[in-house]
Write a protein that holds these residues in place. Structure first.
Motif, PDB file in Angstrom:
ATOM      1  N   VAL A  78       3.512  -3.646  -7.192  1.00 16.61           N
ATOM      2  CA  VAL A  78       2.953  -2.142  -8.208  1.00 16.61           C
ATOM      3  C   VAL A  78       1.719  -3.200  -7.630  1.00 16.61           C
ATOM      4  CG1 VAL A  78       1.398  -1.878 -10.005  1.00 16.61           C
ATOM      5  CG2 VAL A  78       4.333  -1.970  -9.983  1.00 16.61           C
ATOM      6  N   VAL A  79       0.744  -4.196  -7.280  1.00 23.41           N
ATOM      7  CA  VAL A  79       0.008  -5.238  -6.524  1.00 23.41           C
ATOM      8  C   VAL A  79      -0.156  -4.599  -5.202  1.00 23.41           C
ATOM      9  CG1 VAL A  79      -0.920  -7.089  -5.653  1.00 23.41           C
ATOM     10  CG2 VAL A  79      -0.097  -7.037  -8.201  1.00 23.41           C
ATOM     11  N   GLY A  80       0.662  -4.069  -4.425  1.00 25.14           N
ATOM     12  CA  GLY A  80       1.080  -3.926  -3.216  1.00 25.14           C
ATOM     13  C   GLY A  80       0.050  -2.824  -2.965  1.00 25.14           C
ATOM     14  N   LEU A  81       0.930  -1.836  -3.653  1.00 24.30           N
ATOM     15  CA  LEU A  81       0.027  -0.282  -3.834  1.00 24.30           C
ATOM     16  C   LEU A  81      -1.286  -0.199  -4.453  1.00 24.30           C
ATOM     17  CD1 LEU A  81       3.193   1.246  -5.713  1.00 24.30           C
ATOM     18  CD2 LEU A  81       2.560   1.490  -3.635  1.00 24.30           C
ATOM     19  N   GLU A  82      -1.445  -1.373  -5.841  1.00 19.79           N
ATOM     20  CA  GLU A  82      -3.075  -0.480  -6.058  1.00 19.79           C
ATOM     21  C   GLU A  82      -3.634  -1.539  -4.474  1.00 19.79           C
ATOM     22  OE1 GLU A  82      -2.676  -3.505  -9.176  1.00 19.79           O
ATOM     23  OE2 GLU A  82      -2.740  -2.042 -11.033  1.00 19.79           O
ATOM     24  N   ILE A  83      -3.521  -2.547  -4.177  1.00 18.46           N
ATOM     25  CA  ILE A  83      -4.275  -2.720  -2.915  1.00 18.46           C
ATOM     26  C   ILE A  83      -4.638  -1.789  -1.866  1.00 18.46           C
ATOM     27  CG2 ILE A  83      -4.885  -4.797  -1.107  1.00 18.46           C
ATOM     28  CD1 ILE A  83      -3.047  -6.907  -3.100  1.00 18.46           C
ATOM     29  N   LYS A  84      -3.685  -1.488  -1.275  1.00 21.27           N
ATOM     30  CA  LYS A  84      -3.866  -0.359  -0.496  1.00 21.27           C
ATOM     31  C   LYS A  84      -4.736   0.901  -1.167  1.00 21.27           C
ATOM     32  CE  LYS A  84      -0.968   2.373   2.506  1.00 21.27           C
ATOM     33  NZ  LYS A  84       0.272   2.538   3.584  1.00 21.27           N
ATOM     34  N   VAL A 235       5.341  -6.767  -1.770  1.00 17.96           N
ATOM     35  CA  VAL A 235       4.121  -6.455  -1.627  1.00 17.96           C
ATOM     36  C   VAL A 235       4.108  -5.452   0.305  1.00 17.96           C
ATOM     37  CG1 VAL A 235       1.696  -7.034  -0.518  1.00 17.96           C
ATOM     38  CG2 VAL A 235       2.607  -8.054  -2.843  1.00 17.96           C
ATOM     39  N   LEU A 236       4.744  -6.415   0.634  1.00 12.49           N
ATOM     40  CA  LEU A 236       5.262  -5.886   2.141  1.00 12.49           C
ATOM     41  C   LEU A 236       5.333  -3.912   1.767  1.00 12.49           C
ATOM     42  CD1 LEU A 236       6.140  -8.493   4.030  1.00 12.49           C
ATOM     43  CD2 LEU A 236       3.840  -7.892   4.167  1.00 12.49           C
ATOM     44  N   ALA A 237       6.420  -4.256   1.223  1.00  8.63           N
ATOM     45  CA  ALA A 237       6.997  -2.332   1.260  1.00  8.63           C
ATOM     46  C   ALA A 237       6.303  -1.530   0.436  1.00  8.63           C
ATOM     47  CB  ALA A 237       8.332  -3.011   0.396  1.00  8.63           C
ATOM     48  N   ALA A 238       5.193  -2.308  -0.162  1.00  9.98           N
ATOM     49  CA  ALA A 238       4.423  -1.731  -0.719  1.00  9.98           C
ATOM     50  C   ALA A 238       3.256  -1.091   0.378  1.00  9.98           C
ATOM     51  CB  ALA A 238       3.465  -2.203  -1.858  1.00  9.98           C
ATOM     52  N   LEU A 239       3.215  -1.771   1.412  1.00 11.92           N
ATOM     53  CA  LEU A 239       1.727  -1.357   1.654  1.00 11.92           C
ATOM     54  C   LEU A 239       2.685  -0.314   3.424  1.00 11.92           C
ATOM     55  CD1 LEU A 239       0.130  -4.247   3.512  1.00 11.92           C
ATOM     56  CD2 LEU A 239      -0.635  -2.613   1.262  1.00 11.92           C
ATOM     57  N   THR A 240       4.076   0.076   3.173  1.00 13.98           N
ATOM     58  CA  THR A 240       4.586   0.872   3.467  1.00 13.98           C
ATOM     59  C   THR A 240       4.330   2.483   3.310  1.00 13.98           C
ATOM     60  OG1 THR A 240       6.918   0.469   3.134  1.00 13.98           O
ATOM     61  CG2 THR A 240       5.219  -1.023   5.492  1.00 13.98           C
ATOM     62  N   VAL A 241       4.225   2.642   2.328  1.00 15.66           N
ATOM     63  CA  VAL A 241       4.120   3.702   1.844  1.00 15.66           C
ATOM     64  C   VAL A 241       3.020   4.140   1.680  1.00 15.66           C
ATOM     65  CG1 VAL A 241       4.451   5.261  -0.966  1.00 15.66           C
ATOM     66  CG2 VAL A 241       5.169   2.651  -0.445  1.00 15.66           C
ATOM     67  N   PRO A 242       3.174   5.912   1.874  1.00 16.20           N
ATOM     68  CA  PRO A 242       2.190   6.680   2.894  1.00 16.20           C
ATOM     69  C   PRO A 242       1.300   7.193   1.317  1.00 16.20           C
ATOM     70  CG  PRO A 242       3.823   7.408   2.874  1.00 16.20           C
ATOM     71  CD  PRO A 242       4.473   6.781   1.895  1.00 16.20           C
ATOM     72  N   LEU A 256       4.905   6.762  -7.180  1.00 21.81           N
ATOM     73  CA  LEU A 256       5.484   5.260  -7.456  1.00 21.81           C
ATOM     74  C   LEU A 256       4.745   4.976  -7.936  1.00 21.81           C
ATOM     75  CD1 LEU A 256       7.102   4.181  -4.168  1.00 21.81           C
ATOM     76  CD2 LEU A 256       8.071   4.461  -6.154  1.00 21.81           C
ATOM     77  N   GLU A 257       2.845   4.589  -8.280  1.00 18.65           N
ATOM     78  CA  GLU A 257       2.638   4.164  -8.786  1.00 18.65           C
ATOM     79  C   GLU A 257       2.409   4.369 -10.845  1.00 18.65           C
ATOM     80  OE1 GLU A 257      -2.120   2.309  -8.359  1.00 18.65           O
ATOM     81  OE2 GLU A 257      -2.021   4.006  -7.107  1.00 18.65           O
ATOM     82  N   HIS A 258       2.132   6.098 -10.541  1.00 21.29           N
ATOM     83  CA  HIS A 258       2.382   6.180 -11.653  1.00 21.29           C
ATOM     84  C   HIS A 258       3.119   6.108 -12.876  1.00 21.29           C
ATOM     85  CE1 HIS A 258       0.988   9.194 -14.740  1.00 21.29           C
ATOM     86  NE2 HIS A 258       2.285   9.505 -14.425  1.00 21.29           N
ATOM     87  N   ALA A 259       4.125   6.085 -11.302  1.00 23.13           N
ATOM     88  CA  ALA A 259       5.755   5.865 -12.193  1.00 23.13           C
ATOM     89  C   ALA A 259       5.958   4.318 -12.595  1.00 23.13           C
ATOM     90  CB  ALA A 259       7.315   6.595 -11.233  1.00 23.13           C
ATOM     91  N   LEU A 260       5.726   3.682 -12.489  1.00 29.85           N
ATOM     92  CA  LEU A 260       5.927   2.258 -11.915  1.00 29.85           C
ATOM     93  C   LEU A 260       4.638   1.930 -13.144  1.00 29.85           C
ATOM     94  CD1 LEU A 260       7.195   1.392  -8.627  1.00 29.85           C
ATOM     95  CD2 LEU A 260       8.458   1.446 -10.983  1.00 29.85           C
ATOM     96  N   VAL A 261       3.834   2.294 -13.383  1.00 27.55           N
ATOM     97  CA  VAL A 261       2.812   1.059 -13.604  1.00 27.55           C
ATOM     98  C   VAL A 261       2.721   0.616 -15.253  1.00 27.55           C
ATOM     99  CG1 VAL A 261      -0.075   1.641 -14.844  1.00 27.55           C
ATOM    100  CG2 VAL A 261       0.570   1.844 -12.756  1.00 27.55           C
TER     101      VAL A 261
END
Length: 391
Positions: A78-84, A235-242, A256-261
């Motif tokens: 989730v941190v990775g998704l937010e950063i991206k 984090v690495l996996a999150a950075l690949t999500v479009p 994904l971010e909405h579902a996991l928050v």
């Protein structure tokens, strides 16, 4: 039926309240502390640290390891998704918007580390703990900011979020580069291949979530066995999500971010707090006050000197302007809130002293003490500044 609808409304309100995860985390930390200092302390410790009778992954043989190496990978995802999202389409997307938060976050990590080493540098066994007071707990800090009440400028909350996100990125890099030991080249190669495959999915325009989720789990498993800490895989996996938006202004990353928050804020982080915040008040037998003092002072003084000092310095040098509508008192209060290390600090403490439970317990005292003082001091300053503008 009326009761059920009322419950649903309450749950909906809680899951959409940004302060709620921080408050839940505070309650879990309090429960862990009470139990750790009660007659139930030993069974409570055994619950998390006693070897499991069966585990599908031998490397994770306790509930504590499943939480710290397994569930926390989701937290870092989730941190990775937010950063991206912030880098591509948020507060970190342009030089002018990211300049001050990045400066503040870097100073807010460097100064606490220097304070820590100034106090603990004379004891080589403690050197690995230098990064512990450099972290900020975003959920806890936002929860305390909400408790400060209305009347604070919205730009203050946005600035805190942005600084915390940059801080999280810094913590991820610190974990990857300074707390990685005993690399297994075979597993590292498998992890690299899986990461390349996830990047290829992104480049090919795949928008279905399933391949990314399967790939993320596989990457986590490979990294878990590689010697790099497993949470880095999140984090690495999150950075690949479009992130690219479709016609409905939606994207795989946002879904994904909405579902996991909510699971992240109301399940994973509170479980981490329950498993890690329980510390017996008082130093372990034969322990020293050096480590808790270095961490506590690093969090309370280091964070506010680094963040508040860098904001004033950047403004006076004309490098960047303070957030619109904020007073120096409010920014000082925000700098104090960034001294709430808690979740990330506890996590780094476990990585810093993996072979020394006594040092981890000492570190917890400093983390909890420094975080509590920072939270209370920040709350007092911010409550007094609400609805007033102080130059």
């Amino acid at each position: 039926m009326a009761g059920n609808s009322g419950l649903k409304r309450t749950l909906r309100h809680l899951t959409h309240n940004e302060a709620a995860p921080g408050i839940v985390l505070m309650l879990c930390a309090a429960i862990a502390l009470i139990l750790a200092n009660s007659p139930l302390a030993e069974p409570w410790h055994e619950l998390f640290h006693h070897p499991l009778s069966w585990t599908p992954i031998p490397k994770l043989d306790t509930l504590h390891m499943w939480i710290n190496d397994g569930l926390m990978a989701v937290f870092f995802f989730v941190v990775g998704l937010e950063i991206k999202r912030e880098i591509l389409d948020g507060e970190l997307s342009s030089p002018n918007r990211r300049r001050l938060p990045v400066i503040a976050a870097i100073a807010g990590m460097a100064v606490p580390a220097l304070v820590y080493m100034a106090i603990a540098g004379g004891e080589p066994d403690l050197h690995r703990g230098w990064a512990i007071p450099s972290a900020t707990d975003i959920a806890f800090a936002i929860g305390v900011l909400a408790l400060a009440g209305k009347g604070l400028p919205s730009s203050l909350r946005l600035f805190l979020l942005t600084v915390a996100i940059v801080d999280d990125l810094g913590a991820v890099l610190v974990i990857a580069f300074f707390y990685t030991t005993g690399l297994d080249i075979t597993w590292l190669g498998i992890a690299a291949g899986l990461l390349v495959a996830l990047i290829a999915l992104n480049r090919a325009g795949v928008s279905s979530l399933l391949p990314y989720i399967v790939g993320a789990v596989a990457l986590w498993f490979a990294v878990l066995h590689s010697g790099v800490h497993a949470t880095i895989a999140g984090v690495l996996a999150a950075l690949t999500v479009p992130l690219a938006l479709n016609k409905q202004h939606d994207s795989p990353l946002l879904r994904l971010e909405h579902a996991l928050v909510a699971p992240n804020g109301f399940l994973i982080v509170p479980l981490f707090g329950l498993a890690n915040a329980g510390v017996h008040f008082g130093l372990p037998e034969g322990g020293s006050a050096t480590l808790p003092l270095a961490i506590g002072i690093g969090l309370v003084l280091g964070k506010q000197i680094g963040i508040f000092g860098s904001i004033i310095g950047a403004e006076r040098l004309g490098i960047a302007q303070r957030p619109e509508g904020t007073s120096l008192r409010q920014l000082w209060g925000l700098a104090l809130l960034c001294g709430i290390g808690f979740t990330m600090s506890l996590f780094i403490a476990g990585l810093a002293f993996p072979q020394s439970p006594a040092l981890v317990e000492e570190a917890k005292l400093g983390i909890l003490g420094g975080s509590l003082i920072s939270a209370l001091a920040g709350l007092v300053l911010l409550k007094g500044s609400a609805r007033r503008v102080i130059a």
